[in-house]
Motif scaffolding. Structure first.
Motif, PDB file in Angstrom:
ATOM      1  N   THR A 183       0.914  -1.388   0.132  1.00 47.59           N
ATOM      2  CA  THR A 183      -0.067   0.053  -0.022  1.00 47.59           C
ATOM      3  C   THR A 183       0.799   1.202  -0.074  1.00 47.59           C
ATOM      4  O   THR A 183       2.006   1.082   0.360  1.00 47.59           O
ATOM      5  CB  THR A 183      -0.901   0.018   1.142  1.00 47.59           C
ATOM      6  N   PRO A 184       0.674   2.379  -0.209  1.00 44.91           N
ATOM      7  CA  PRO A 184       0.840   3.700  -0.598  1.00 44.91           C
ATOM      8  C   PRO A 184       1.785   3.883   1.058  1.00 44.91           C
ATOM      9  O   PRO A 184       2.885   4.274   1.386  1.00 44.91           O
ATOM     10  CB  PRO A 184       0.082   4.745  -0.600  1.00 44.91           C
ATOM     11  N   GLN A 185       0.970   3.698   2.075  1.00 41.01           N
ATOM     12  CA  GLN A 185       1.692   4.051   3.498  1.00 41.01           C
ATOM     13  C   GLN A 185       2.893   2.841   3.674  1.00 41.01           C
ATOM     14  O   GLN A 185       3.604   3.238   4.228  1.00 41.01           O
ATOM     15  CB  GLN A 185       0.430   3.576   4.380  1.00 41.01           C
ATOM     16  N   GLN A 186       2.310   1.569   3.139  1.00 38.00           N
ATOM     17  CA  GLN A 186       3.578   0.513   3.463  1.00 38.00           C
ATOM     18  C   GLN A 186       4.886   0.965   2.708  1.00 38.00           C
ATOM     19  O   GLN A 186       6.033   0.917   2.998  1.00 38.00           O
ATOM     20  CB  GLN A 186       3.251  -0.654   3.099  1.00 38.00           C
ATOM     21  N   GLU A 187       4.602   1.580   1.350  1.00 32.57           N
ATOM     22  CA  GLU A 187       5.670   2.349   0.472  1.00 32.57           C
ATOM     23  C   GLU A 187       6.581   3.230   1.434  1.00 32.57           C
ATOM     24  O   GLU A 187       7.751   3.407   1.177  1.00 32.57           O
ATOM     25  CB  GLU A 187       5.336   2.730  -0.896  1.00 32.57           C
ATOM     26  N   HIS A 188       5.861   4.095   1.864  1.00 30.96           N
ATOM     27  CA  HIS A 188       6.443   5.145   2.714  1.00 30.96           C
ATOM     28  C   HIS A 188       7.278   4.516   3.863  1.00 30.96           C
ATOM     29  O   HIS A 188       8.355   4.970   4.063  1.00 30.96           O
ATOM     30  CB  HIS A 188       5.445   6.049   3.269  1.00 30.96           C
ATOM     31  N   GLU A 189       6.600   3.611   4.540  1.00 33.05           N
ATOM     32  CA  GLU A 189       7.621   2.769   5.658  1.00 33.05           C
ATOM     33  C   GLU A 189       8.583   2.319   5.058  1.00 33.05           C
ATOM     34  O   GLU A 189       9.815   2.500   5.761  1.00 33.05           O
ATOM     35  CB  GLU A 189       6.534   1.832   6.380  1.00 33.05           C
ATOM     36  N   HIS A 190       8.758   1.794   4.082  1.00 30.92           N
ATOM     37  CA  HIS A 190       9.707   1.217   3.279  1.00 30.92           C
ATOM     38  C   HIS A 190      10.842   2.174   3.140  1.00 30.92           C
ATOM     39  O   HIS A 190      11.955   1.990   3.340  1.00 30.92           O
ATOM     40  CB  HIS A 190       9.628   0.632   2.246  1.00 30.92           C
ATOM     41  N   LEU A 191      10.529   3.217   2.480  1.00 26.42           N
ATOM     42  CA  LEU A 191      11.485   4.453   2.396  1.00 26.42           C
ATOM     43  C   LEU A 191      12.074   4.888   3.744  1.00 26.42           C
ATOM     44  O   LEU A 191      13.302   5.144   3.834  1.00 26.42           O
ATOM     45  CB  LEU A 191      10.581   5.651   1.853  1.00 26.42           C
ATOM     46  N   VAL A 192      11.323   5.008   4.722  1.00 22.17           N
ATOM     47  CA  VAL A 192      11.561   5.258   6.048  1.00 22.17           C
ATOM     48  C   VAL A 192      12.899   4.328   6.537  1.00 22.17           C
ATOM     49  O   VAL A 192      14.041   4.735   7.050  1.00 22.17           O
ATOM     50  CB  VAL A 192      10.832   5.537   7.024  1.00 22.17           C
ATOM     51  N   ASP A 221       1.302 -10.552   8.138  1.00 22.07           N
ATOM     52  CA  ASP A 221       0.557  -9.460   8.479  1.00 22.07           C
ATOM     53  C   ASP A 221       0.717  -8.313   7.381  1.00 22.07           C
ATOM     54  O   ASP A 221       0.024  -7.284   7.331  1.00 22.07           O
ATOM     55  CB  ASP A 221       1.352  -8.873   9.874  1.00 22.07           C
ATOM     56  N   ILE A 222       1.765  -8.307   6.337  1.00 24.28           N
ATOM     57  CA  ILE A 222       1.754  -7.523   5.249  1.00 24.28           C
ATOM     58  C   ILE A 222       1.071  -8.662   4.123  1.00 24.28           C
ATOM     59  O   ILE A 222       1.625  -9.587   3.791  1.00 24.28           O
ATOM     60  CB  ILE A 222       3.423  -7.442   4.917  1.00 24.28           C
ATOM     61  N   GLU A 223      -0.101  -7.916   3.675  1.00 24.42           N
ATOM     62  CA  GLU A 223      -0.663  -8.953   2.829  1.00 24.42           C
ATOM     63  C   GLU A 223      -0.018  -9.261   1.687  1.00 24.42           C
ATOM     64  O   GLU A 223      -0.180 -10.333   1.073  1.00 24.42           O
ATOM     65  CB  GLU A 223      -2.070  -7.882   2.432  1.00 24.42           C
TER      66      GLU A 223
END
Lengths: 408, 407
Positions: B42-51, B303-305
């Protein structure tokens, strides 16, 4: 401090604004073109304005630009910057005693710093005293870095990351010039505060001399009590050009504290050679600088902290049109080309015998328009190849820059 | 004249704007790099990945807690471009082994040498009591999320400790004591108080988080909420050298790193329709390399679909195998003996050069600089496969290597 400074700045600019309606209030001090100017003269070789009968002259320059860069297919888009605005203040205190300062506001005022603030006392043309905040005369760019003088928006990489231009420190020293016919010889030698151990302990992941610029304490005290020595000699021939060689060296680490020896002394040394000339008839301007840095890196540092660095640049500027344009006499259009190379880690890995890389190669073609010598409107295209320490496939960066720089 | 210049300027500006994108460097092809996220985040997960990506590249300084003794200043210095390491960053583990008694010399600076140090502080040297040493090269880190999402059951399915099928291969589990912060998930199957190790050269780590916390401390000298005891050089004095308050990074920093590694994509294969590559794959299976380097697994629910029920191709069985005398480092970890190594995943092998400075440094310590060289070190259970490789014709060997390069 920042507020006080901004208040003073606003006051000066208000006077300047007022004076716009009274042209007699401001007197532009003409630049002396009768003598052979060298890089070391750059601090004086700037346009100044004198306000009425005030004994202080002011000047300065502004740089503004936009850029559109991409690295390996990813772009941050279009952005606009004001990298720096610089204010000069100078005065002749008494015959042969001068004061000159250069105060820089970087990135829209995020950082305000005194780049240069010195008092010069001329005892003899060959023997002048200088004290205050000095620009260490290493290479040419550090001395002669005003934005409006350059056709390129970005400063040379080696001159800003090996030589940490603009690199100035508190100290004192001597300088002098001797000229005869078409030849001028000059020298400078200063003792100043210097580097600190952040050139190894930094977030750049390499030996990084500019890190010491972040330490404001260097304007208060030396990091280790050992002065940084900077010396330069240069010679200029009216027809051939100018060549300079310079050296800067000192101890960068804290080796003693409260009288207790805590480490061995570790040196940093930099040598530079610079050259500039204008080819007669075709008026092609060439400007080049090369620097070598040697740093006593502790044996226990990881290999990305190199003990040798080198790099340089060559600028070629070719005027192609010089005439009245848009109502401005002697306007010029220049084509420009820069090629540069910076190697942050010269040497080989002891484990494999292979080269350490960590280098950048860049080319920058550009075009500029100068409605007057004091103002440049410029456009650059930049392409650079950057290899990591191991020499893996390079990261590619390219982009366009458009901007202006002008004295005021 | 003025009009000409003005028009030329406008034309140049328009051309520049149109050409802008064309004159920027293109992105490397997806199959040429080891960076990027798993599909379906998801976009939120993509952001977490960047962090997490930023945390992975963070360069630590002494003020931020680096050291005082360390191997490298950041994660990315050992895993350039998320790929395999380089000899310049090889880790050295040491211990005192006396028969069945293993002393990791924790009070003498063990289990790992930190050969670098902050300025003015002495780097560690291996204590005289050490009599076994193991060199370790950093592995590539892509696709770890898929491995982490495997159920223990799917790893256990390939166990053949007693070589019941008589194929000469007897992979076994490294059961290890979990860390104090380990929280069992539904994928985990305990064996008494121990759990299945699936990460690390000898499968000595149960989770990515175990590995991250260990590496932060042993490789960079960074304490976290999960391990507050900082490194120091015993030879300089206990608890010397680092005046930074512990923990030097928070739990969220660790979680960011873990999330980054969980969501790094698996390597994308190249040249899969090349006849030589296809022939090489057949040979790979024919001579039995796939007995250990198993191509395909399916993840459990995650937990990560995007990691749930995914088929992936690591070319490993995540089990320990006796690799013979040439690869015996005499350094036991958990239940793994000196000669036992976890089957390393082969995915990404074809891109190894791009993180190793254009050369190959293969096997656990980088000693092999060619694929043939790496195969020649295979002994123990793998000896028969090495022999089978040696009997191939030169053309067949090259086909098999082309297959490895396609991974």
């Amino acid at each position: 401090m920042k507020q006080t400074f901004l208040f003073l700045l606003t006051s000066v600019l208000s006077i300047q604004a007022f004076s716009q309606s009274d042209s007699s209030f401001f007197k532009r001090i003409p630049t002396d073109t009768s003598k052979l100017k060298m890089n070391m003269d750059a601090v004086y070789n700037r346009p100044f304005l004198q306000m009425g009968k005030l004994p202080v002259s002011i000047g300065g320059y502004l740089e503004a630009n936009s850029s559109y860069f991409g690295t390996d297919g990813v772009s941050e888009g279009l952005s606009f910057q004001i990298p720096r605005m610089t204010i000069f203040l100078s005065s002749t205190i008494k015959k042969r005693i001068k004061f000159l300062s250069e105060i820089e506001l970087e990135e829209g005022g995020k950082e305000i710093g005194i780049e240069f603030a010195s008092m010069d006392i001329e005892l003899h043309p060959l023997f002048n005293l200088r004290g205050g905040v000095l620009m260490n005369p290493i290479g040419a760019f550090n001395q002669n870095h005003d934005g409006p003088k350059w056709e390129f928006i970005s400063r040379p990489i080696s001159a800003t990351t090996i030589i940490p231009s603009t690199w100035s420190n508190v100290g004192f020293g001597v300088f002098g010039k001797y000229g005869r016919n078409n030849l001028v010889w000059a020298y400078e030698a200063y003792l100043t505060n210097g580097f600190d151990d952040k050139i190894i302990a930094n977030e750049e992941n390499r030996t990084w001399l500019p890190e010491s610029k972040k330490n404001p304490e260097r304007f208060e005290e030396s990091f280790n009590g050992i002065p940084l020595i900077t010396a330069k000699t240069a010679i200029r021939h009216r027809k051939i050009g100018e060549v300079g060689i310079s050296w800067m060296g000192g101890v960068y680490n804290k080796f003693e504290e409260d009288g207790i020896v805590i480490d061995s002394k570790k040196r940093v040394d930099a040598f530079a050679i610079d050259f500039n000339t204008t080819i007669p008839k075709i008026n092609t301007y060439l400007n080049a600088e090369w620097v070598w840095a040697m740093v006593d890196v502790p044996d226990s540092s990881p290999p990305q902290f190199g003990n040798k660095q080198q790099g340089g640049f060559l600028d070629i500027v070719q005027p192609i049109v010089r005439r009245k344009m848009f109502g401005w006499e002697n306007s010029t259009i220049n084509l420009a080309f820069r090629t540069e190379y910076t190697d942050y880690n010269v040497g080989t890995f002891k484990e494999t015998g292979e080269n350490r890389y960590d280098h950048i190669i860049a080319i920058v073609p550009g075009i500029s328009f100068r409605p007057s010598a004091q103002t440049v409107i410029r456009a650059n295209y930049r392409y650079h190849w950057q290899k990591d320490l191991l020499g893996n496939p390079p990261s590619l960066t390219a982009g366009f820059q458009f901007g202006f720089s002008t004295y005021f | 004249m003025k009009k000409t210049i003005l028009l030329s300027g406008i034309a140049l500006f328009i051309i520049t704007m149109v050409a802008c994108e064309k004159m920027l460097p293109p992105a490397p092809k997806d199959e040429e790099i080891l960076a990027g996220t798993i599909p379906g985040l998801t976009p939120q997960q993509e952001h977490e990945h960047l962090v997490g990506d930023i945390a992975f590249g963070k360069i630590f300084t002494p003020e931020q807690g680096l050291g005082p003794i360390f191997v490298q200043t950041s994660c990315s210095n050992c895993h350039a471009g998320n790929g395999k390491g380089h000899p310049t960053n090889v880790l050295t583990r040491f211990a005192n082994v006396n028969g069945s008694i293993v002393d990791y010399l924790l009070s003498k600076g063990g289990p790992q040498l930190q050969q670098s140090s902050i300025m003015g502080y002495p780097a560690e040297v291996i204590p005289g009591e050490a009599n076994v040493f193991s060199k370790r090269m950093a592995p590539a880190i892509m696709g770890l999320g898929y491995i982490a999402a495997l159920s223990d059951a799917s790893i256990l399915a390939n166990v053949d400790s007693n070589d019941v099928d008589a194929d000469g291969i007897s992979g076994r589990i490294n059961y290890v004591n979990p860390t104090s912060f380990f929280i069992p998930q539904s994928i985990h199957i305990p064996n008494g108080s121990q759990y299945i190790g699936r990460f690390g050269k000898k499968a000595e780590k149960v989770t990515i988080q175990d590995q991250v916390v260990f590496a932060l401390k042993q490789d960079i000298g960074i304490t976290s909420d999960f391990d507050m005891q900082d490194l120091y050089n015993v030879q300089a004095g206990i608890n010397t050298g680092d005046n930074v308050t512990d923990p030097e990074v928070s739990a969220s920093f660790v979680y960011s790193l873990v999330f980054y590694m969980r969501t790094l994509k698996a390597p994308t294969r190249r040249n899969t329709d090349d006849p030589d590559v296809m022939a090489g794959e057949n040979l790979f299976n024919q001579i039995g390399c796939n007995s250990c380097h198993k191509s395909t697994f399916v993840t459990a629910q995650s937990d990560i679909e995007a990691l749930s029920n995914q088929t992936f191709h690591p070319y490993s069985d995540f089990l320990l195998h006796d690799m013979g005398q040439l690869l015996d480092d005499s350094y036991p970890e958990g239940n793994a003996k000196g000669s036992e190594w976890r089957t390393p995943p082969l995915w990404g092998l074809g891109l190894a050069k791009d993180s190793q400075g254009g050369q190959l440094f293969l096997l656990h310590d980088g000693r092999a600089t060619t694929f043939e060289g790496a195969i020649s070190f295979h002994g123990g259970e793998a000896a028969s496969r090495r022999t089978a490789f040696n009997t191939l014709s030169e053309q067949q060997k090259q086909q098999l290597i082309k297959f490895l390069e396609s991974l």
